[in-house]
Each structure stands twice: as C-alpha cells, then as structure tokens.
Design an enzyme around this catalytic site. Structure first.
Site, mmCIF file in Angstrom:
data_model
loop_
_atom_site.group_PDB
_atom_site.id
_atom_site.type_symbol
_atom_site.label_atom_id
_atom_site.label_comp_id
_atom_site.label_asym_id
_atom_site.label_seq_id
_atom_site.Cartn_x
_atom_site.Cartn_y
_atom_site.Cartn_z
ATOM 1 C CB CYS A 18 -27.578 36.412 47.435
ATOM 2 S SG CYS A 18 -28.534 37.879 47.007
ATOM 3 C CB CYS A 21 -29.227 37.675 42.403
ATOM 4 S SG CYS A 21 -28.249 38.843 43.362
ATOM 5 C CB CYS A 85 -16.526 46.936 -2.278
ATOM 6 S SG CYS A 85 -18.041 46.068 -2.757
ATOM 7 C CB CYS A 88 -18.674 42.580 0.121
ATOM 8 S SG CYS A 88 -18.262 42.718 -1.628
ATOM 9 C CG ASP A 504 -8.288 59.968 41.042
ATOM 10 O OD1 ASP A 504 -8.947 60.516 41.935
ATOM 11 O OD2 ASP A 504 -7.393 59.130 41.265
ATOM 12 C CG ASP A 703 -6.582 54.171 40.428
ATOM 13 O OD1 ASP A 703 -7.757 53.865 40.147
ATOM 14 O OD2 ASP A 703 -6.203 54.431 41.576
ATOM 15 C CG ASP A 707 -10.342 56.649 39.884
ATOM 16 O OD1 ASP A 707 -10.896 57.185 40.852
ATOM 17 O OD2 ASP A 707 -9.126 56.732 39.662
#
Length: 843
Positions: A18, A21, A85, A88, A504, A703, A707
C-alpha cells in the site's frame, strides 16, 4: 572505492502492499548518506534512486531490507573455463565479490559455473566477464554456442582423452628406455647399440610431443595464472614438468655447466608428469560428468515439441512456442509437454517421476497434468497452465541446480585455505631447493632439483577444490532420485547436524482428513437434528474438523439448513443462528465460558480426548444438545518413521493446536518424546525459537502452507509436498511425495553427504600434510630414499581420483526407510528419458 558522478539506479522491491509501504521505503532511502533523490512506485514495485557514489546503492539495499521489504537484484549464471582447483575458485570469487554492486558471488568447480547477484546500473555482464578474465580464466555465456554444456563439440573428457592417448604413446617408450638402462645386462646391450648420449637424444625426441603437444593446456592455463599473479594447479604442473624437461635438456647439451655427477636427465619424469596429470584430469572429467547425471536425466524428461491447436488444426511446434492458454494434444505414449488441465479425453498417465507410484493414474476432464509425465492409453487434450521455466519439472531442476551451486560453510573455509595454499607450496618448494643445495650431499643441485619438483607436484590442491562440490552434486542428485529436493546446498550441512525433529500434527503426522467417529445426542434433541444443525454451522467454516461433520451429515442424507450470523472464536469454536436458534460448537472451556452445563458429558469428552479424538460439544440456545468426536488417523508410516529417527539419535517433538489430552494420546501411540499442545498457527515459529534457545538444532516438518513461519524459523524447514505443490518456498527441503519416510531418507542423505565431505577433506589435507615432507626428502637421512617427480605426479592424481570416487559412492546410497507405498526407493539415478528412468527419478 573511488568517487563517481551522480547516477540513476532503478531496482525492484518485493513486499509492498500500500501507500504506507511506499512512504516507509522512501523515508528509509532518503536517509541514506549519498542519496540525492529517491522515488518508489507501488504499481511497478520499483525504486528509482539518484546517488553520488556506488557504495550508496549497497547502503540503500540494506535500508530497504531494514524497512521489512526485499530489494530485487539481478542474478546471472555463466560458465568459467580453465579452473582446476580450489585456489582457482577462491580467486574468481574474490575478484567478482570485490566489484562495486556485486551482492553475492558463488563459483562451483565441478559445474564450472559462476552465479552472481548484482545491482544493475553499478555493474553488468561485461564487467563481470572482464573481472573473470583478469584472473586468468575464461567466462562463457551459457546461451552462447560455446557454452560448456553444448553437445555439438568435443567434451572436456574427450579432449583430455585425446591428449592422454598422445602422451601415453610417446611416454611409454621413454619410460621403457630410461628403466631398461638401469637393468644389468640390458643396459650393457643398449650401450653396444648406441652410446648413452644417443639414447638421451631419443628420449628428448619422444618427450617433446608430450611436453609441447599433449601438455600444451598447462602452458596456456599455467602462463595465464602466472601472468595474473594467481598461481594454481596448472602453474605447479607447468613449473614442475618444465623444470624436469629443461634441466634434462641443459644436462644433455651442456653437461659441463653442472657439478660432477649432477648432469642427469629426467626426460622420462617430465613426460610421465604430463601424462599422469592428464590421466588424473581425464578421470576427474569422467567422474564430474557422472556427478550431474541426475539433473541431466531430469532435463531429458522435458518434451522438445508439442502438438498445439492452430487455426482449427493440430500443428507440431517447438516447446518454446507454447504459451499458457494454448490447447495441446497428447497422444498415447507421448510425454506431456507442459503443465495443464484436461479439457477432453480420458487416459492413464504415468506420474512416477513426481509421485514415485508405479501405478498409472486415471485422468479425465478437469484433472491436472504435469509436464514430463507419460500418457499411456487414450488421447488427451489439455489447456496449458504453466509452460517453460514455470512447469513443475523445470522447478524441480532449478531447485536441484540451486542446491548444487550453493556452498555449505565447510566449503567456504576450504576455498579460503586453497586460495593461499598454492603460494605456500611454491614457497616450500623454493625452501626445499635451497635446503638441499646448502645441506644436501654431492651433487647437491641434483637432489635439490628432484625434491623441489616433487613438492610442487604432490601438493596440487585439486582434491581440496573437488571435496565438497562433487559430494554435494551427487548427494543432491541422489536425494532427487529418492523424491527429496534440497532447495539450498547449505541445508545438507544443517540437516545433518540437527538433534531435534519437530512435527506439525494435522496433515503431517496425520492424514489431514478428520472423520466423525461418534455423535451422542443429549436431552430431548435427536441425533439427526443435532448433526444437521452442527453441519449447518460447520459448513461455513474452513477447518478440517468442520469438514468431517459436514461430510458425515451429507453421507446420512440430512438436509442442511441455512445459517446466519456465523462467527469464529479462534481456537475455541464457532457460533451461528440456525432456523432462529443459536448453535454453538466448540471445546469444553468454550461451553463453560458461555454458561452451558456439561454434566456427565464433560467426563465423556475427556475420555474421547484420551483416545486421541477431538471432542466437540454442541449447544442449542445455551443447552447442551450433543457430543461429537472427530478423529484424524495417523499416517500408516508415522510410528515407523519416528522409531527410525530415534534410532538415528534424534529427539522428536510435536506441535499442535489440539488440547493436551488428545495430543498426548497421539504422542503416546507414535512414541513422540515431547508434546506442545494448544499452539495457534501463528505461535508455532515462537515455539521453534524457544527450542533453539535450549541449544537445540531444530528441523521442522510441516505442510508448507499454514506452517510457513515455523518452516522459515527452524534451522531446517522440511515441507511435505505432492504433485504440483512441490515448489513450496518456505522449506529448505521439499519432499515430493506425501510420505514421512522422506524425512528419514533426507536426514540419511544429509548425514552421508556431510560424512563424505569430511572424509574427502581429511584425505585431501592429510594427504598433503603427510606427503609434502616426504616429497621434500624427510626420509632421506634414514632410508636414503627420495621421491621421484613422476611418482609425485601420479600420487597427486590419485588424491583427486580418490575424492571423486568417494563422492560417487553416494549414487548407490539406499533409502534408510522404504516408502509406505512399496515403491523401490533405492533404484538408480535417472539416466535416460524413458518412462522407467522417469520412475527412477522419483523412486
């Protein structure tokens, strides 16, 4: 950084909702020192910034983050050729990260790719490429014809194989001649054919093609490293092989320049150094190709063309031309090209690449199809919903590649060490030479030369650079084959170190589909009326428990009346008006708060809770009308999964919004160690944080939807997905199948991968610590034995090959726990694009 003129920078900002923000971000930006003007646009979600120096933009990004929003930087991935290596890698990363405007730079030795997050306007692709070139390596745009993955030209392994064959053809006779001269009888016979000088000339002629043709890559890359004051493996090989060759050449043409007995030739050592290093590099290239086999196999599952409706006709087009909304035809036996919804036809589709299930799934109108799956029988027409990089398969590939590119903390430390290791080795080589020259026996220069060259060759840090990326690539590829996606490479190290797994309950440990197990009517209310009224109220709720009551009422054919004034009391219950009567459904505490007398039903409710069933009291006009019990059965594999975690030394906890009695009953049946009940969804993250304050390394399994805060707060978030919802952004690890065995398997893969990395590092560093003194001649005073440079070169190659083969063992890693569906979770990685390989990708 030097001062620059004012410049205008534009960048994106995520998370603004909005005008408030916008105001907050603009205020933060205007306070940054050096910002001349700042304007933020909500509709375009972009900020325009005028600043007077580059570092101001870095500070502006930090200011946006401090305001609670996400500044959007550009991301560029490109190839880097010539790295050999860890030194590098460290050098390229340091150069890229030092550019103004670069937020993050990661370089992977195994994939030979760099990933850079940068601020447009401060730095661009040309500047990034120029920085890589200044370090002595070659940047390659991945969309160019010269991209590393381009299959049209010879691969690195093919080029190395060709040079190795050339080197071996000429090295073998050099080696035979040099060794034969030292064999009694044979040496005398050779001397009768040609004098020693003649044989030295033959060795010179045979060694030249090896040194200057087969080994030309070491000149090109080694001189590049030295020219940029950035010595690496190629520099060490260049110096070592040329020292042996030109020492021998001078000893042959001008032996008088050397002290008596010091004019030895080492043409055999020079040739063998190049050939053995090429052998090691070829074996590395083969092994590195195998480490990314899983991703290549997944990429082969992509369809290259699609049959699309164009002007009332079906036309086969390139997959890149398919757009969302197009009608696509999928004939029997064809691979589904894009994600979409079935609009016509019926068939069975093999979705094993996603689900791991061996049984084809029936599909009809309005069912969803996933790109990369295989249509088996009937013809289907679908409406494309996700195409290109938005498809499920593309997201899987992207997640695996991102995880492979990211470095765990252990690799960051290793790269810093490798960055200074080569200069240290060169200094040790010089010190070894001077030490032998001063203190060595006569001819000291000969001994000094052999020891110094051996130190250079045996200490190449190739194995250090390969130790982590090869293990990460093979580990994440094997995890993908087991239906586990690591979204971040660092998650492997974190998951391997957890000591507490928090789950959970609803939808994770349980099926997530509660069912009404009993309903007892109280007083004058009938069972059917009580259930109908309860269903009417719960029909307006989205809670899974509510769905169980509504489903039961409909199953009995009851007419569900209309409701009004519906209201939810979070964590307690619901209330509404049904046919003029106030109906309340909820917990015992909610009823007591409203003055509803429970009588004997209170004890019945406690009894239900003790059996892991959720008691729901139903009151009509503040009179108790009934007691319902709803149960969400545990997943079939939940108890076995928890037992497996216990065997792996983990503590298991459960978070749930259920009452304590119900939660403890579930925990008792499953063997859970710790229970936290009555936790609201928004408080789960706080509970995770509380566990972390107890010095617990916590993984949270959920899930991925409600969560999300807890998944993000945990040290490792494990999101359980299925089908098209696998790309759950909150989880660090995503299980493609809704099967808890994936938690055990993810932990097993993480531990095995981290253990492999540790063994690799132990070998790489221990190898150098032990063998550098040996190469320098530490045993000479006791045994009179000095390491030959050719043997040193071979030993260095052995070190790298060991690291690679040790990492490749992860490809054979079996599932720690079989999936409950009975699919073979230990099958090989994906290696081809057929349906069987697709199945292996997930199972």
């Amino acid at each position: 950084m030097g001062e620059t003129q004012s410049r205008e920078i534009t960048f994106g900002i995520d998370g603004m909702m909005c005008g408030a923000c916008v105001s907050r971000v603009e205020k933060k930006l205007s306070r940054v020192d050096g910002v001349v003007d700042a304007a933020v646009n909500l509709s375009t979600e972009r900020a325009r910034l005028t600043c007077d120096r580059p570092e101001t933009v870095e500070a502006a990004f930090d200011a946006v983050e401090s305001a609670g929003y996400t500044p959007v930087a550009e991301r560029l991935t490109f190839g880097v050729e010539g790295m050999s290596c860890g030194a590098c890698v460290a050098r390229v990363e340091k150069k890229l990260a030092g550019l103004a405007g670069v937020r993050e730079a990661r370089v992977n030795l195994t994939t030979e790719r760099a990933e850079v997050v940068y601020i447009p306007g401060l730095v661009d692709r040309d500047a990034l490429f120029a920085a890589v070139e200044k370090t002595g390596y070659t940047p390659v745009a991945l969309d160019d014809d010269t991209a590393p993955e381009d299959d049209d030209g010879p691969s690195e392994a093919d080029t190395l194989k060709r040079d190795l064959i050339i080197g071996a053809v000429f090295t073998l006779p050099v080696f035979v001649i040099a060794m034969a001269r030292m064999v009694p009888g044979i040496g005398a016979a050779m001397a009768s054919v040609l004098p020693a000088t003649g044989w030295y000339v033959i060795e010179l002629l045979l060694a030249c093609p090896v040194q200057f043709w087969a080994g030309r890559r070491f000149y090109r890359l080694g001189f590049g490293e030295l020219r940029h004051a950035a010595p690496g493996m190629n520099s060490l090989v260049l110096i070592g092989s040329n020292a042996a060759f030109f020492y021998s050449l001078v000893a042959l043409v001008a032996p008088g320049l050397f002290p008596a007995g010091a004019a030895h030739t080492y043409f055999d050592a020079a040739a063998m150094i190049v050939t053995l290093i090429l052998l090691g590099r070829w074996l590395e290239a083969l092994a590195k190709g195998r480490t990314s086999q899983a991703v290549r196999g997944l990429m082969q599952l992509k369809a290259s063309t699609a049959r699309v409706r164009r002007d009332n006709d079906w036309v086969e087009v390139d997959i890149a031309e398919v757009a969302a909304g197009d009608r696509v035809q999928v004939r029997p036996g064809e691979r589904v090209p894009v994600d979409g919804l079935v609009t016509a036809g019926e068939s069975y589709v093999d979705e094993s690449m996603i689900s791991g299930e061996p049984v084809a799934v029936a599909k009809c109108v309005d069912d969803e199809l996933i790109g990369g799956t295989v249509n088996q029988r009937g013809s289907l027409e679908i409406e494309a919903s996700r195409v290109g990089e938005d498809t499920t398969l593309a997201r899987i590939i992207r997640m695996v590649e991102d995880a492979q590119a990211e470095k765990p903390a252990i690799q960051a430390v290793a790269d810093r060490i490798a960055g200074v290791f080569v200069p240290i080795v060169m200094a040790l080589s010089v010190a070894t030479f001077l030490g032998w020259l001063v203190f060595g026996p006569s001819p000291a220069i000969s001994y000094a030369f052999v020891a110094a060259v051996s130190v250079l060759l045996i200490a190449c840090p190739c194995a250090m650079g390969l130790a982590t990326p090869t293990a990460i690539m093979v580990g994440t590829g094997r995890a993908a084959a087991l239906g586990i996606l690591f979204r971040r490479g660092t998650a492997i190290e974190q998951l391997a170190g957890i000591d507490t797994a928090v789950f959970d309950k609803t939808g994770t440990l349980t099926e997530g589909q509660p069912k009404l197990t009993s309903l007892v009517a109280v007083g004058s209310y009938s069972k059917s009326r009580t259930l109908a009224y309860a269903a009417a109220v719960e029909a307006a709720s989205e809670h899974p428990v509510a769905a169980a009551i509504v489903t039961a009422a409909r199953a009995q054919g009851l007419e569900i009346p209309a409701v009004s004034d519906f209201k939810v009391h979070a964590g307690q219950g619901v209330k509404a008006v049904v046919e003029g009567q106030t109906v309340v459904i909820g917990s015992a505490a909610f009823m007591t708060e409203r003055g509803v007398a429970l009588g004997d039903a209170a004890a019945d409710g406690e009894s239900e809770a003790e059996q892991a069933r959720t008691p729901l009291f139903i009151a009509i006009d503040d009179q108790l009308a009934g007691l319902a019990a709803v149960a969400d059965s545990e997943r079939a594999e939940a108890a076995a999964m928890i037992e497996a975690l216990h065997e792996r030394g983990l503590e298991v906890a459960m978070l749930t919004g259920d009452n304590e009695a119900t939660a403890k009953a579930v925990a008792s049946r499953l063997g859970i160690d710790r229970v936290v009940a009555g936790v609201m969804p928004d408080a789960k993250a706080a509970e995770i944080a509380r566990l972390q304050t107890e010095d617990q390394q916590v993984a949270f399994v959920g899930d991925g939807i409600n969560d999300a805060p807890a998944l993000a707060r945990a040290d490792v978030g494990i999101a359980i997905g299925s089908g098209t919802d696998i790309a759950i952004e909150a989880g660090d690890v995503v299980l493609m199948r809704a099967d808890l065995a994936g938690v055990v398997n993810a932990h097993a893969v993480a531990r095995s991968t981290l253990q492999t990395i540790r063994v690799n590092f132990g070998w790489a560093y221990g190898y150098n610590v032990l063998l550098i003194p040996l190469a320098a001649g530490a045993l000479y005073p006791f045994t009179g034995w000095l390491l030959n440079p050719a043997i040193a070169a071979g030993a260095m190659s052995v070190s790298s090959v060991f690291v690679l083969t040790n990492s490749l063992r992860l490809r054979r890693l079996s599932a720690a726990m079989a999936v409950s569906s009975g699919t073979d979770a230990s099958s090989d990685d994906v290696s081809s694009a057929d349906a069987g390989s697709a199945k292996a990708a997930a199972s």
